[in-house]
Scaffold this motif. Structure first.
Motif, PDB file in Angstrom:
ATOM      1  N   ALA A  33      25.760   3.427  15.436  1.00 35.07           N
ATOM      2  CA  ALA A  33      26.549   3.017  14.136  1.00 35.07           C
ATOM      3  C   ALA A  33      27.043   4.142  12.845  1.00 35.07           C
ATOM      4  O   ALA A  33      28.246   4.799  13.070  1.00 35.07           O
ATOM      5  N   ARG A  34      25.591   4.893  12.817  1.00 35.02           N
ATOM      6  CA  ARG A  34      25.959   5.884  12.020  1.00 35.02           C
ATOM      7  C   ARG A  34      26.454   7.256  12.158  1.00 35.02           C
ATOM      8  O   ARG A  34      27.150   7.750  11.460  1.00 35.02           O
ATOM      9  N   PHE A  35      26.096   7.922  13.557  1.00 36.02           N
ATOM     10  CA  PHE A  35      26.935   8.280  14.055  1.00 36.02           C
ATOM     11  C   PHE A  35      28.885   9.013  14.305  1.00 36.02           C
ATOM     12  O   PHE A  35      29.494   8.712  13.588  1.00 36.02           O
ATOM     13  N   HIS A  36      29.394   7.491  14.734  1.00 39.76           N
ATOM     14  CA  HIS A  36      30.365   6.925  14.553  1.00 39.76           C
ATOM     15  C   HIS A  36      31.332   6.729  12.926  1.00 39.76           C
ATOM     16  O   HIS A  36      31.834   6.916  12.846  1.00 39.76           O
ATOM     17  N   TYR A  37      30.193   6.204  12.292  1.00 43.72           N
ATOM     18  CA  TYR A  37      30.504   6.367  11.141  1.00 43.72           C
ATOM     19  C   TYR A  37      30.468   7.519  10.674  1.00 43.72           C
ATOM     20  O   TYR A  37      32.029   7.946   9.840  1.00 43.72           O
ATOM     21  N   GLY A  38      30.008   8.675  10.986  1.00 42.71           N
ATOM     22  CA  GLY A  38      29.805  10.028  10.432  1.00 42.71           C
ATOM     23  C   GLY A  38      31.612  10.890  11.223  1.00 42.71           C
ATOM     24  O   GLY A  38      31.962  11.248  10.567  1.00 42.71           O
ATOM     25  N   LEU A  39      32.065  10.333  12.517  1.00 39.42           N
ATOM     26  CA  LEU A  39      33.007  10.938  12.965  1.00 39.42           C
ATOM     27  C   LEU A  39      34.212  10.331  11.980  1.00 39.42           C
ATOM     28  O   LEU A  39      35.019  10.779  12.160  1.00 39.42           O
ATOM     29  N   CYS A  40      34.047   8.935  11.856  1.00 44.15           N
ATOM     30  CA  CYS A  40      35.517   8.482  11.333  1.00 44.15           C
ATOM     31  C   CYS A  40      35.304   9.066   9.766  1.00 44.15           C
ATOM     32  O   CYS A  40      36.499   9.480   9.585  1.00 44.15           O
ATOM     33  N   LEU A  41      34.088   9.827   9.154  1.00 44.78           N
ATOM     34  CA  LEU A  41      34.536   9.960   7.839  1.00 44.78           C
ATOM     35  C   LEU A  41      34.708  11.857   8.138  1.00 44.78           C
ATOM     36  O   LEU A  41      36.062  11.677   6.982  1.00 44.78           O
ATOM     37  N   ALA A  42      34.470  12.297   8.677  1.00 45.91           N
ATOM     38  CA  ALA A  42      34.897  13.954   8.743  1.00 45.91           C
ATOM     39  C   ALA A  42      36.573  13.160   9.667  1.00 45.91           C
ATOM     40  O   ALA A  42      37.582  14.704   9.013  1.00 45.91           O
ATOM     41  N   GLN A  43      37.057  12.537  10.500  1.00 51.23           N
ATOM     42  CA  GLN A  43      38.171  12.082  10.792  1.00 51.23           C
ATOM     43  C   GLN A  43      39.438  12.153   9.889  1.00 51.23           C
ATOM     44  O   GLN A  43      40.577  12.240   9.020  1.00 51.23           O
ATOM     45  N   LEU A  44      38.421  11.624   9.464  1.00 52.01           N
ATOM     46  CA  LEU A  44      39.175  11.272   7.431  1.00 52.01           C
ATOM     47  C   LEU A  44      38.944  12.550   6.406  1.00 52.01           C
ATOM     48  O   LEU A  44      39.312  11.858   5.210  1.00 52.01           O
ATOM     49  N   GLU A  45      38.833  14.055   6.949  1.00 53.03           N
ATOM     50  CA  GLU A  45      38.291  14.660   5.801  1.00 53.03           C
ATOM     51  C   GLU A  45      37.763  14.768   4.759  1.00 53.03           C
ATOM     52  O   GLU A  45      37.798  15.455   3.833  1.00 53.03           O
ATOM     53  N   HIS A  53      19.699  14.374  18.970  1.00 56.85           N
ATOM     54  CA  HIS A  53      21.502  14.417  20.055  1.00 56.85           C
ATOM     55  C   HIS A  53      22.573  15.057  19.794  1.00 56.85           C
ATOM     56  O   HIS A  53      23.173  15.666  18.389  1.00 56.85           O
ATOM     57  N   ALA A  54      22.906  15.731  21.303  1.00 62.01           N
ATOM     58  CA  ALA A  54      23.716  16.749  21.280  1.00 62.01           C
ATOM     59  C   ALA A  54      24.976  16.345  19.695  1.00 62.01           C
ATOM     60  O   ALA A  54      25.192  18.047  19.338  1.00 62.01           O
ATOM     61  N   ASP A  55      25.588  15.358  20.528  1.00 59.09           N
ATOM     62  CA  ASP A  55      26.862  15.230  19.592  1.00 59.09           C
ATOM     63  C   ASP A  55      26.977  15.446  18.565  1.00 59.09           C
ATOM     64  O   ASP A  55      27.577  16.300  17.682  1.00 59.09           O
ATOM     65  N   ALA A  56      25.371  15.263  17.671  1.00 54.95           N
ATOM     66  CA  ALA A  56      25.474  14.595  16.194  1.00 54.95           C
ATOM     67  C   ALA A  56      25.104  16.216  15.608  1.00 54.95           C
ATOM     68  O   ALA A  56      26.338  17.383  14.654  1.00 54.95           O
ATOM     69  N   PHE A  57      24.888  17.244  16.238  1.00 57.95           N
ATOM     70  CA  PHE A  57      24.391  18.715  15.865  1.00 57.95           C
ATOM     71  C   PHE A  57      26.008  19.325  16.344  1.00 57.95           C
ATOM     72  O   PHE A  57      26.141  19.926  15.425  1.00 57.95           O
ATOM     73  N   PHE A  58      27.117  19.006  17.526  1.00 61.57           N
ATOM     74  CA  PHE A  58      27.819  19.284  17.706  1.00 61.57           C
ATOM     75  C   PHE A  58      28.695  19.302  16.187  1.00 61.57           C
ATOM     76  O   PHE A  58      29.335  20.168  15.704  1.00 61.57           O
ATOM     77  N   ASN A  59      29.125  18.160  15.715  1.00 62.25           N
ATOM     78  CA  ASN A  59      29.659  17.488  14.583  1.00 62.25           C
ATOM     79  C   ASN A  59      29.322  18.600  13.472  1.00 62.25           C
ATOM     80  O   ASN A  59      29.704  18.525  12.339  1.00 62.25           O
ATOM     81  N   LEU A  60      27.803  18.781  13.254  1.00 63.50           N
ATOM     82  CA  LEU A  60      27.414  18.864  12.403  1.00 63.50           C
ATOM     83  C   LEU A  60      27.884  20.183  12.530  1.00 63.50           C
ATOM     84  O   LEU A  60      28.019  21.096  10.831  1.00 63.50           O
ATOM     85  N   GLY A  61      28.035  20.992  13.054  1.00 61.39           N
ATOM     86  CA  GLY A  61      28.387  22.474  13.100  1.00 61.39           C
ATOM     87  C   GLY A  61      30.056  22.988  13.359  1.00 61.39           C
ATOM     88  O   GLY A  61      30.240  23.668  12.696  1.00 61.39           O
ATOM     89  N   VAL A  62      31.007  21.456  13.435  1.00 61.90           N
ATOM     90  CA  VAL A  62      32.036  21.998  13.213  1.00 61.90           C
ATOM     91  C   VAL A  62      32.308  21.301  11.750  1.00 61.90           C
ATOM     92  O   VAL A  62      32.599  22.256  11.456  1.00 61.90           O
ATOM     93  N   ALA A  63      31.391  20.523  11.057  1.00 59.01           N
ATOM     94  CA  ALA A  63      31.402  20.494   9.714  1.00 59.01           C
ATOM     95  C   ALA A  63      30.986  21.674   8.633  1.00 59.01           C
ATOM     96  O   ALA A  63      31.605  21.683   7.775  1.00 59.01           O
ATOM     97  N   TYR A  64      29.605  21.959   8.988  1.00 60.65           N
ATOM     98  CA  TYR A  64      29.209  23.201   8.893  1.00 60.65           C
ATOM     99  C   TYR A  64      30.313  24.932   8.952  1.00 60.65           C
ATOM    100  O   TYR A  64      30.478  25.184   8.380  1.00 60.65           O
ATOM    101  N   ALA A  65      31.184  24.885   9.907  1.00 59.67           N
ATOM    102  CA  ALA A  65      32.257  25.640  10.098  1.00 59.67           C
ATOM    103  C   ALA A  65      33.577  25.025   9.164  1.00 59.67           C
ATOM    104  O   ALA A  65      33.848  25.641   8.544  1.00 59.67           O
TER     105      ALA A  65
END
Length: 218
Positions: A138-150, A169-181
């Motif tokens: 739930a927290r991961f997908h909540y984070g995805l929504c936040l990211a996609q809503l900028e 959690h590989a996908d969480a690290f990937f999305n961390l990378g995207v956010a940091y970038a």
């Protein structure tokens, strides 16, 4: 122990034929009690008999239009069938009938997410996390929504909490990378993509992210 209780125990122990016998007996004993139909519907959903499962949930709702768990059970079947609009309608009905449980809000959020309705998904997933902060999915997908809503800073916070709870959690690290970038924190982005690849060497998105960062640093 009642026949209903025996059936639930058998179902939890994956003794599905025995569970079916017990639920059948419970329904025969109390044909006006929606609980037997709900439990049998849940059992049929587990074994993949989705159409009969829906019929049992419908019967429970016919007996009690306020049977929140029947709406929830039917909604999960529609979600599995990729009928997300119907799933949303029934998950919402379950919530309206006071089934304020984290799983309900999570599945409602995921249904909205599948429909691309991100603000609604965000609201439901936020509620799921509020009710159960240990639910990594739930927290991961909540984070995805936040990211996609900028809402990147807020997304970063959620992804960090995900990897604290699940360091693989590989996908969480990937999305961390995207956010940091996105925030031009290049080294943190590279570290995150590398961590995702350490966990899942065939993570193509992380590999592409790493390559993009490395090319930018040349």
């Amino acid at each position: 122990m009642t026949m209903m209780e025996q059936g639930i125990q058998h179902m939890n122990e994956q003794q599905y034929e025995e569970a079916a016998k017990c639920f059948t007996a419970a329904i025969e004993e109390n044909p006006k009690d929606p609980t037997g139909y709900i439990n049998f519907g849940n059992l049929l959903g587990i074994v993949g008999d989705v159409e009969r499962s829906l019929a049992f949930f419908d019967k429970a709702i016919e007996l009690d239009e306020h049977a929140a768990t029947a709406y929830y059970g039917a909604a999960t079947i529609y979600y599995k069938k990729d009928q997300f609009e119907e799933a949303v309608k029934l998950f919402r009905k379950a919530v309206m009938e006071k089934l304020d449980e984290p799983d309900v809000h999570f599945m409602l959020g995921m249904s909205y997410y599948q429909l691309g309705s991100l603000p609604h998904a965000l609201s439901s997933l936020k509620r799921a996390v509020e009710l159960n902060g240990d639910d990594v999915d739930a927290r991961f997908h909540y984070g995805l929504c936040l990211a996609q809503l900028e809402q990147v800073d807020e997304a970063l916070n959620e992804f960090r909490q995900v990897v604290e709870k699940d360091e693989n959690h590989a996908d969480a690290f990937f999305n961390l990378g995207v956010a940091y970038a996105y925030k031009d924190q290049v080294q943190l982005a590279l570290d995150s993509f590398n961590k995702a690849l350490d966990i899942q060497p065939d993570h193509m998105l992380a590999a592409n992210g790493k390559k993009t960062i490395e090319n930018a640093l040349k």
